[in-house]
Scaffold this motif. Structure first.
Motif, PDB file in Angstrom:
ATOM      1  N   ARG A  22      11.239   6.316 -13.340  1.00 52.75           N
ATOM      2  CA  ARG A  22      12.304   5.993 -12.986  1.00 52.75           C
ATOM      3  C   ARG A  22      13.457   5.480 -11.913  1.00 52.75           C
ATOM      4  NH1 ARG A  22      12.115  12.502 -14.169  1.00 52.75           N
ATOM      5  NH2 ARG A  22      10.835  12.013 -15.980  1.00 52.75           N
ATOM      6  N   GLU A  23      12.411   4.866 -10.805  1.00 54.00           N
ATOM      7  CA  GLU A  23      13.347   4.449  -9.926  1.00 54.00           C
ATOM      8  C   GLU A  23      13.176   2.908 -10.094  1.00 54.00           C
ATOM      9  OE1 GLU A  23      14.727   5.347  -7.212  1.00 54.00           O
ATOM     10  OE2 GLU A  23      14.830   7.333  -8.441  1.00 54.00           O
ATOM     11  N   ALA A  24      12.859   1.691 -11.472  1.00 53.57           N
ATOM     12  CA  ALA A  24      13.106   0.847 -11.355  1.00 53.57           C
ATOM     13  C   ALA A  24      11.997   0.398 -11.343  1.00 53.57           C
ATOM     14  CB  ALA A  24      14.140   0.654 -11.408  1.00 53.57           C
ATOM     15  N   MET A  25      11.086   1.235 -10.589  1.00 55.69           N
ATOM     16  CA  MET A  25       8.826   0.742 -10.181  1.00 55.69           C
ATOM     17  C   MET A  25       7.888   0.072 -10.967  1.00 55.69           C
ATOM     18  SD  MET A  25       9.042   2.878  -6.243  1.00 55.69           S
ATOM     19  CE  MET A  25      10.419   3.005  -5.239  1.00 55.69           C
ATOM     20  N   ALA A  26       7.315  -1.348 -11.160  1.00 56.13           N
ATOM     21  CA  ALA A  26       6.713  -0.552 -11.906  1.00 56.13           C
ATOM     22  C   ALA A  26       5.073   0.287 -12.215  1.00 56.13           C
ATOM     23  CB  ALA A  26       6.700  -2.531 -12.551  1.00 56.13           C
ATOM     24  N   VAL A  27       4.431   0.430 -12.083  1.00 53.51           N
ATOM     25  CA  VAL A  27       3.504   1.644 -11.405  1.00 53.51           C
ATOM     26  C   VAL A  27       2.177   1.791 -12.594  1.00 53.51           C
ATOM     27  CG1 VAL A  27       2.724   4.256 -10.375  1.00 53.51           C
ATOM     28  CG2 VAL A  27       5.616   2.868 -11.140  1.00 53.51           C
ATOM     29  N   ASP A  28       0.811   0.927 -12.028  1.00 46.98           N
ATOM     30  CA  ASP A  28      -0.379   2.130 -12.623  1.00 46.98           C
ATOM     31  C   ASP A  28      -0.739   2.718 -11.875  1.00 46.98           C
ATOM     32  OD1 ASP A  28       0.266  -0.812 -14.022  1.00 46.98           O
ATOM     33  OD2 ASP A  28      -0.802  -1.717 -12.043  1.00 46.98           O
ATOM     34  N   VAL A  29      -1.295   3.514 -12.166  1.00 47.47           N
ATOM     35  CA  VAL A  29      -2.198   4.612 -12.217  1.00 47.47           C
ATOM     36  C   VAL A  29      -3.787   4.320 -12.373  1.00 47.47           C
ATOM     37  CG1 VAL A  29      -2.230   7.564 -11.986  1.00 47.47           C
ATOM     38  CG2 VAL A  29       0.139   5.999 -12.604  1.00 47.47           C
ATOM     39  N   VAL A  30      -4.370   5.341 -11.142  1.00 56.31           N
ATOM     40  CA  VAL A  30      -5.776   5.285 -11.550  1.00 56.31           C
ATOM     41  C   VAL A  30      -6.089   6.604 -10.406  1.00 56.31           C
ATOM     42  CG1 VAL A  30      -6.485   3.024 -11.347  1.00 56.31           C
ATOM     43  CG2 VAL A  30      -5.884   3.871  -9.333  1.00 56.31           C
ATOM     44  N   TYR A  31      -7.958   6.997 -10.703  1.00 56.65           N
ATOM     45  CA  TYR A  31      -7.579   8.488 -10.480  1.00 56.65           C
ATOM     46  C   TYR A  31      -9.039   8.260  -9.862  1.00 56.65           C
ATOM     47  CZ  TYR A  31      -5.032   9.319 -14.841  1.00 56.65           C
ATOM     48  OH  TYR A  31      -3.396   8.732 -15.480  1.00 56.65           O
ATOM     49  N   ASP A  32      -9.393   7.289  -9.435  1.00 57.50           N
ATOM     50  CA  ASP A  32     -10.945   7.400  -8.115  1.00 57.50           C
ATOM     51  C   ASP A  32     -10.412   6.513  -7.249  1.00 57.50           C
ATOM     52  OD1 ASP A  32     -12.839   4.984  -8.939  1.00 57.50           O
ATOM     53  OD2 ASP A  32     -12.334   6.765 -11.112  1.00 57.50           O
ATOM     54  N   SER A 106      12.059  13.121  -3.260  1.00 56.23           N
ATOM     55  CA  SER A 106      12.633  11.892  -2.704  1.00 56.23           C
ATOM     56  C   SER A 106      11.604  11.150  -1.209  1.00 56.23           C
ATOM     57  CB  SER A 106      13.868  12.850  -2.183  1.00 56.23           C
ATOM     58  OG  SER A 106      14.313  13.884  -1.237  1.00 56.23           O
ATOM     59  N   GLU A 107      11.933  12.020  -0.804  1.00 62.34           N
ATOM     60  CA  GLU A 107      11.444  10.950   0.760  1.00 62.34           C
ATOM     61  C   GLU A 107       9.598  10.004   0.468  1.00 62.34           C
ATOM     62  OE1 GLU A 107       8.645  12.913   4.736  1.00 62.34           O
ATOM     63  OE2 GLU A 107       9.044  13.658   3.577  1.00 62.34           O
ATOM     64  N   LEU A 108       9.062  10.605  -0.669  1.00 64.64           N
ATOM     65  CA  LEU A 108       8.389   9.444  -0.924  1.00 64.64           C
ATOM     66  C   LEU A 108       8.756   8.290  -1.565  1.00 64.64           C
ATOM     67  CD1 LEU A 108       5.539   8.799  -1.660  1.00 64.64           C
ATOM     68  CD2 LEU A 108       5.166  10.010  -3.711  1.00 64.64           C
ATOM     69  N   VAL A 109       9.484   8.329  -2.287  1.00 65.33           N
ATOM     70  CA  VAL A 109      11.137   7.361  -2.822  1.00 65.33           C
ATOM     71  C   VAL A 109      11.424   6.409  -1.479  1.00 65.33           C
ATOM     72  CG1 VAL A 109      12.617   6.519  -4.355  1.00 65.33           C
ATOM     73  CG2 VAL A 109      11.044   7.878  -5.189  1.00 65.33           C
ATOM     74  N   ALA A 110      11.257   6.953  -0.536  1.00 66.84           N
ATOM     75  CA  ALA A 110      12.502   6.154   0.807  1.00 66.84           C
ATOM     76  C   ALA A 110      11.510   5.491   1.217  1.00 66.84           C
ATOM     77  CB  ALA A 110      13.417   7.600   1.400  1.00 66.84           C
ATOM     78  N   ARG A 111      10.038   6.023   1.069  1.00 69.82           N
ATOM     79  CA  ARG A 111       8.658   5.918   2.262  1.00 69.82           C
ATOM     80  C   ARG A 111       8.397   4.797   1.621  1.00 69.82           C
ATOM     81  NH1 ARG A 111       6.899   8.778   6.110  1.00 69.82           N
ATOM     82  NH2 ARG A 111       7.892  10.609   6.998  1.00 69.82           N
ATOM     83  N   VAL A 112       8.462   4.554   0.046  1.00 68.77           N
ATOM     84  CA  VAL A 112       7.647   3.919  -0.697  1.00 68.77           C
ATOM     85  C   VAL A 112       8.943   2.017  -0.974  1.00 68.77           C
ATOM     86  CG1 VAL A 112       7.093   2.631  -2.862  1.00 68.77           C
ATOM     87  CG2 VAL A 112       6.487   4.832  -2.024  1.00 68.77           C
ATOM     88  N   ARG A 113       9.638   2.392  -0.397  1.00 61.52           N
ATOM     89  CA  ARG A 113      11.145   1.539  -0.919  1.00 61.52           C
ATOM     90  C   ARG A 113      10.895   0.479   1.100  1.00 61.52           C
ATOM     91  NH1 ARG A 113      13.789   0.476  -5.128  1.00 61.52           N
ATOM     92  NH2 ARG A 113      14.111   2.025  -6.120  1.00 61.52           N
ATOM     93  N   THR A 133      26.902  -6.846  -5.751  1.00 63.62           N
ATOM     94  CA  THR A 133      25.948  -5.774  -4.477  1.00 63.62           C
ATOM     95  C   THR A 133      24.867  -4.988  -5.346  1.00 63.62           C
ATOM     96  OG1 THR A 133      28.317  -6.599  -3.294  1.00 63.62           O
ATOM     97  CG2 THR A 133      26.127  -4.750  -2.691  1.00 63.62           C
ATOM     98  N   LEU A 134      23.514  -5.121  -4.945  1.00 60.45           N
ATOM     99  CA  LEU A 134      22.981  -5.116  -5.506  1.00 60.45           C
ATOM    100  C   LEU A 134      22.100  -3.320  -4.425  1.00 60.45           C
ATOM    101  CD1 LEU A 134      19.668  -5.448  -7.851  1.00 60.45           C
ATOM    102  CD2 LEU A 134      19.314  -4.383  -5.375  1.00 60.45           C
ATOM    103  N   ASP A 135      22.337  -2.108  -4.213  1.00 56.59           N
ATOM    104  CA  ASP A 135      21.667  -1.183  -3.209  1.00 56.59           C
ATOM    105  C   ASP A 135      20.510  -0.085  -4.231  1.00 56.59           C
ATOM    106  OD1 ASP A 135      21.294   0.885  -1.464  1.00 56.59           O
ATOM    107  OD2 ASP A 135      23.500   1.134  -1.086  1.00 56.59           O
ATOM    108  N   PRO A 136      19.303  -0.693  -4.047  1.00 53.92           N
ATOM    109  CA  PRO A 136      17.996  -0.614  -4.541  1.00 53.92           C
ATOM    110  C   PRO A 136      17.834   0.987  -4.014  1.00 53.92           C
ATOM    111  CG  PRO A 136      17.431  -2.284  -3.194  1.00 53.92           C
ATOM    112  CD  PRO A 136      18.628  -1.180  -2.687  1.00 53.92           C
ATOM    113  N   GLY A 137      18.444   1.542  -2.783  1.00 53.93           N
ATOM    114  CA  GLY A 137      18.638   2.845  -2.646  1.00 53.93           C
ATOM    115  C   GLY A 137      19.219   3.909  -3.590  1.00 53.93           C
ATOM    116  N   ARG A 138      20.069   3.725  -3.613  1.00 59.42           N
ATOM    117  CA  ARG A 138      20.942   4.380  -4.249  1.00 59.42           C
ATOM    118  C   ARG A 138      21.021   4.049  -5.402  1.00 59.42           C
ATOM    119  NH1 ARG A 138      27.086   4.359  -0.239  1.00 59.42           N
ATOM    120  NH2 ARG A 138      26.101   5.575   1.121  1.00 59.42           N
ATOM    121  N   ARG A 139      20.147   2.868  -6.250  1.00 53.76           N
ATOM    122  CA  ARG A 139      20.630   3.257  -7.521  1.00 53.76           C
ATOM    123  C   ARG A 139      21.486   2.274  -8.292  1.00 53.76           C
ATOM    124  NH1 ARG A 139      16.950   3.769 -11.657  1.00 53.76           N
ATOM    125  NH2 ARG A 139      18.260   2.940 -12.339  1.00 53.76           N
TER     126      ARG A 139
END
Length: 217
Positions: A22-32, A106-113, A133-139
């Motif tokens: 939802r924060e416009a990131m491409a995400v893959d997921v694995v469990y191990d 919200s903290e995780l998103v900020a740290r990932v960015r 002008t593009l502000d990723p933090g504020r979308r």
């Protein structure tokens, strides 16, 4: 930004992935840890969100592998333990950041960015190019001061193009950075998204098509 979420608690993993998308990131997921090493070997990730206590291959060993390979990928380590000695150990292994569970999303998103900016050539948090002008933090996206409403993938594509600093970005690179591994590599989704993005940004057009090569701003 391309992110790998490695978490053996599947509900948590999917919740984190959904939120990051939802924060416009491409995400893959694995469990191990074993699956994580396989993904890291074939995909270029900006950030790995890594649970420490993983089955098959421990999170510490996954982190060590990233460091030993000299990858630009940044690692944020998650753990159920908030003990300071645990955090110190994780950072000494080579993690770039450390977040104890439970955490505020919200903290995780900020740290990932923040880590994503460190995985590439350092750029200011707010990008400004060709009147955009593009502000990723504020979308937020502005064109000559006018607010532009973009869907997550449109925002992601625009961010990749602006971070390129005028260099040409191929359709394959856009697919790699803005979509996850389940996307059909032969799809025309990049072309369609760029067309929609051009329309929303308005005239004069700022996204240039370089025949046979890709796109640039």
């Amino acid at each position: 930004m391309r992110v790998l979420v490695v978490e053996d608690e599947q509900l948590l993993a999917e919740a984190v992935a959904t939120g990051l998308r939802r924060e416009a990131m491409a995400v893959d997921v694995v469990y191990d840890g074993e699956a994580a090493l396989q993904r890291i070997a074939v995909n270029d990730y900006d950030v790995v969100v890594l649970d420490r206590d993983l089955p098959l291959v421990h999170g510490d060993d996954v982190c060590r592998s990233v460091v030993e390979q000299g990858l630009a990928t940044r690692v944020i380590m998650l753990t159920a333990s908030g003990d300071i000695s645990d955090r110190v150990e994780g950072l000494e292994i080579g993690a770039d950041d450390y977040l104890p569970k439970p955490f505020a999303f919200s903290e995780l998103v900020a740290r990932v960015r923040a880590l994503g900016r460190r995985a590439t050539v350092p750029l200011p948090p707010v990008l400004d190019r060709a009147g955009i002008t593009l502000d990723p933090g504020r979308r937020e996206v502005l064109r000559d001061g006018r607010s532009i409403q973009l869907a997550p993938k449109e925002f992601a594509v625009l961010e990749v193009l602006m971070r390129a600093g005028g260099a040409v970005v191929s359709a394959e690179q856009l697919l790699e950075k803005a979509w996850d591994e389940h996307t059909d590599p032969f799809t025309n989704v990049v072309r369609v998204t760029v067309m929609t993005l051009r329309r929303k940004l308005g005239d004069p057009a700022v996204i240039v098509t370089v025949p046979g090569s890709g796109y640039r701003i």
